[in-house]
Design an enzyme around this catalytic site. Structure first.
Site, PDB file in Angstrom:
ATOM      1  N   LYS A  93      75.063 118.758 102.767  1.00  0.00           N
ATOM      2  CA  LYS A  93      75.117 118.880 101.306  1.00  0.00           C
ATOM      3  C   LYS A  93      76.536 119.177 100.825  1.00  0.00           C
ATOM      4  O   LYS A  93      76.987 118.600  99.839  1.00  0.00           O
ATOM      5  CB  LYS A  93      74.138 119.972 100.842  1.00  0.00           C
ATOM      6  CG  LYS A  93      72.687 119.565 101.049  1.00  0.00           C
ATOM      7  CD  LYS A  93      71.713 120.721 100.824  1.00  0.00           C
ATOM      8  CE  LYS A  93      70.324 120.325 101.300  1.00  0.00           C
ATOM      9  NZ  LYS A  93      69.317 121.392 101.092  1.00  0.00           N
ATOM     10  N   GLN A 123      68.829 127.744 100.211  1.00  0.00           N
ATOM     11  CA  GLN A 123      68.371 126.908 101.318  1.00  0.00           C
ATOM     12  C   GLN A 123      67.079 127.478 101.917  1.00  0.00           C
ATOM     13  O   GLN A 123      67.001 128.658 102.227  1.00  0.00           O
ATOM     14  CB  GLN A 123      69.472 126.814 102.388  1.00  0.00           C
ATOM     15  CG  GLN A 123      69.105 125.947 103.575  1.00  0.00           C
ATOM     16  CD  GLN A 123      68.873 124.485 103.210  1.00  0.00           C
ATOM     17  OE1 GLN A 123      69.581 123.909 102.389  1.00  0.00           O
ATOM     18  NE2 GLN A 123      67.869 123.871 103.815  1.00  0.00           N
ATOM     19  N   ASP A 177      67.148 122.028  92.897  1.00  0.00           N
ATOM     20  CA  ASP A 177      66.142 121.609  93.881  1.00  0.00           C
ATOM     21  C   ASP A 177      64.839 121.187  93.192  1.00  0.00           C
ATOM     22  O   ASP A 177      63.984 120.563  93.818  1.00  0.00           O
ATOM     23  CB  ASP A 177      65.831 122.753  94.857  1.00  0.00           C
ATOM     24  CG  ASP A 177      66.530 122.573  96.201  1.00  0.00           C
ATOM     25  OD1 ASP A 177      66.929 121.431  96.512  1.00  0.00           O
ATOM     26  OD2 ASP A 177      66.662 123.569  96.931  1.00  0.00           O
TER      27      ASP A 177
HETATM   28  C1  BQF Z   1      69.034 111.552 108.115  1.00  0.00           C
HETATM   29  C2  BQF Z   1      64.801 119.666 105.402  1.00  0.00           C
HETATM   30  C3  BQF Z   1      62.813 120.271 106.610  1.00  0.00           C
HETATM   31  C4  BQF Z   1      62.966 121.606 106.219  1.00  0.00           C
HETATM   32  C5  BQF Z   1      64.022 121.976 105.418  1.00  0.00           C
HETATM   33  C6  BQF Z   1      70.096 113.109 106.447  1.00  0.00           C
HETATM   34  C7  BQF Z   1      69.131 115.259 105.927  1.00  0.00           C
HETATM   35  C8  BQF Z   1      68.175 115.018 106.900  1.00  0.00           C
HETATM   36  C9  BQF Z   1      68.135 113.815 107.604  1.00  0.00           C
HETATM   37  C10 BQF Z   1      69.150 116.521 105.136  1.00  0.00           C
HETATM   38  C11 BQF Z   1      65.806 118.700 104.954  1.00  0.00           C
HETATM   39  C12 BQF Z   1      65.736 117.268 105.350  1.00  0.00           C
HETATM   40  C13 BQF Z   1      66.894 119.154 104.201  1.00  0.00           C
HETATM   41  C14 BQF Z   1      69.095 112.867 107.389  1.00  0.00           C
HETATM   42  C15 BQF Z   1      68.017 118.255 103.776  1.00  0.00           C
HETATM   43  C16 BQF Z   1      66.702 116.396 104.579  1.00  0.00           C
HETATM   44  O1  BQF Z   1      70.072 110.914 108.334  1.00  0.00           O
HETATM   45  O2  BQF Z   1      67.915 111.115 108.423  1.00  0.00           O
HETATM   46  C17 BQF Z   1      70.108 114.285 105.727  1.00  0.00           C
HETATM   47  O3  BQF Z   1      70.197 117.122 105.041  1.00  0.00           O
HETATM   48  N1  BQF Z   1      68.000 117.014 104.508  1.00  0.00           N
HETATM   49  C18 BQF Z   1      66.937 120.539 103.839  1.00  0.00           C
HETATM   50  O4  BQF Z   1      67.859 120.980 103.165  1.00  0.00           O
HETATM   51  O5  BQF Z   1      65.978 121.380 104.251  1.00  0.00           O
HETATM   52  C19 BQF Z   1      64.937 121.006 105.022  1.00  0.00           C
HETATM   53  C20 BQF Z   1      63.732 119.311 106.196  1.00  0.00           C
END
Ligand code: BQF
Length: 296
Positions: free
Chosen positions: A54, A98, A121
């Site tokens: 992010k 987060q 969010d």
């Molecule tokens: C990719 C998230 C579960 C729990 C909390 C790129 C992200 C993920 C995958 C990413 C996620 C999942 C995020 C890919 C943010 C998505 O290339 O496939 C980016 O950064 N995500 C989160 O902040 O908290 C989570 C999943």
């Protein structure tokens, strides 16, 4: 049939490029850079990775950002005070706490303590409620990212049977609400399945659009879907893989090899929905800075 790939990496790059241009225009008009405050509690390695993605995206599009790292021993009261200061700070446009949180903290309470006008969010009940009744709101980034993909690939939803597997507040529930709304992307007949669903296949087999956000590798296999289905796989699961430097690889909730043989479109993992989640956060932060959703 062998599915065409829905390229989230590509569409997220296009989306980020659009935001970068919009941020530039916004600043050329005499405004300061948008500012996103990230709050990261504890030491969850996955959260570190997500926050890293992010903040990198922020730099790329010209959004300023800071990550406040707080110990996992922080009390609910201390955290609330911290968030309150950010709520009252005019230099902060967006606040992102987060998730997941340490177990002693209630995510409901923490989310509700964020000013809904800074809730990039889209998790605050004010935003969820407004989304549900069709008023302008911050939309949760993953559902918004899925919609951006459907739009980019001109995948129709009107009158289709959309089946959502997983009923989380972050993905499944809002996706099902958005798909059933009477909007240009929407008008789908929507089924939501969850861990108490008795015969999952009975539902998934009739899906024209299948959104899977259950957090279980290989939950959906080729035999469980209909020929021509559009599959949006939101799962991100780490599975052991000795061929990878990290010792694991990422897989979705679908058994990709068998499902792709029947689907017309499918999102890969990684590089599908995940990158879109990050891109939509950039969009939301710019909307917060511009006060587009909640004008003053
Ligand atoms: C990719 C998230 C579960 C729990 C909390 C790129 C992200 C993920 C995958 C990413 C996620 C999942 C995020 C890919 C943010 C998505 O290339 O496939 C980016 O950064 N995500 C989160 O902040 O908290 C989570 C999943």
């Amino acid at each position: 049939m062998s599915a065409k790939i829905i390229d989230g990496k590509k569409v997220s790059a296009l989306t980020r490029d659009e935001v970068r241009q919009d941020v530039e225009d916004w600043m050329e008009a005499g405004n300061r850079a948008p500012f996103l405050q990230v709050v990261l509690i504890g030491n969850d390695p996955a959260s570190d990775v997500y926050v890293g993605a992010k903040t990198r995206a922020c730099k790329e599009v010209g959004i300023e950002t800071d990550t406040m790292r707080l110990p996992d021993t922080i009390s609910a009261k201390e955290l609330k005070n911290t968030i309150n200061k950010l709520n009252n700070d005019d230099s902060v446009d967006g606040i992102l706490v987060q998730l997941p949180l340490p177990t002693h903290l209630s995510s409901h309470d923490v989310i509700e303590s964020i000013d809904y006008r800074k809730d990039v969010d889209g998790f605050h009940p004010m935003n969820v409620g407004r989304l549900t009744v069709g008023q302008p709101s911050f939309q949760s980034c993953t559902p918004a990212g899925i919609f951006e993909l459907l739009k980019h690939y001109s995948i129709p939803t009107k009158g289709k049977h959309a089946v959502v597997v997983g009923a989380s507040n972050i993905v499944g529930r809002p996706v099902s609400i958005l798909l059933s709304r009477e909007e240009s992307i929407g008008k789908a007949t929507t089924t939501i399945c969850h861990k108490y669903t008795k015969d999952l296949t009975q539902h998934t087999i009739s899906a024209d659009i299948l959104v899977v956000a259950a957090g279980q590798p290989s939950l959906i296999r080729g035999e469980m879907v209909k020929e021509g289905v559009v599959v949006i796989d939101v799962g991100i699961n780490r599975v052991a893989d000795e061929n990878k430097d990290k010792g694991y690889s990422l897989v979705g909730d679908c058994h990709f090899e068998s499902v792709k043989e029947k689907a017309s479109w499918i999102t890969p993992v990684p590089g599908g929905v995940g990158p879109m989640t990050v891109a939509m956060l950039m969009k939301n932060t710019l909307l917060a800075a511009k006060k587009s959703i909640y004008p003053e």
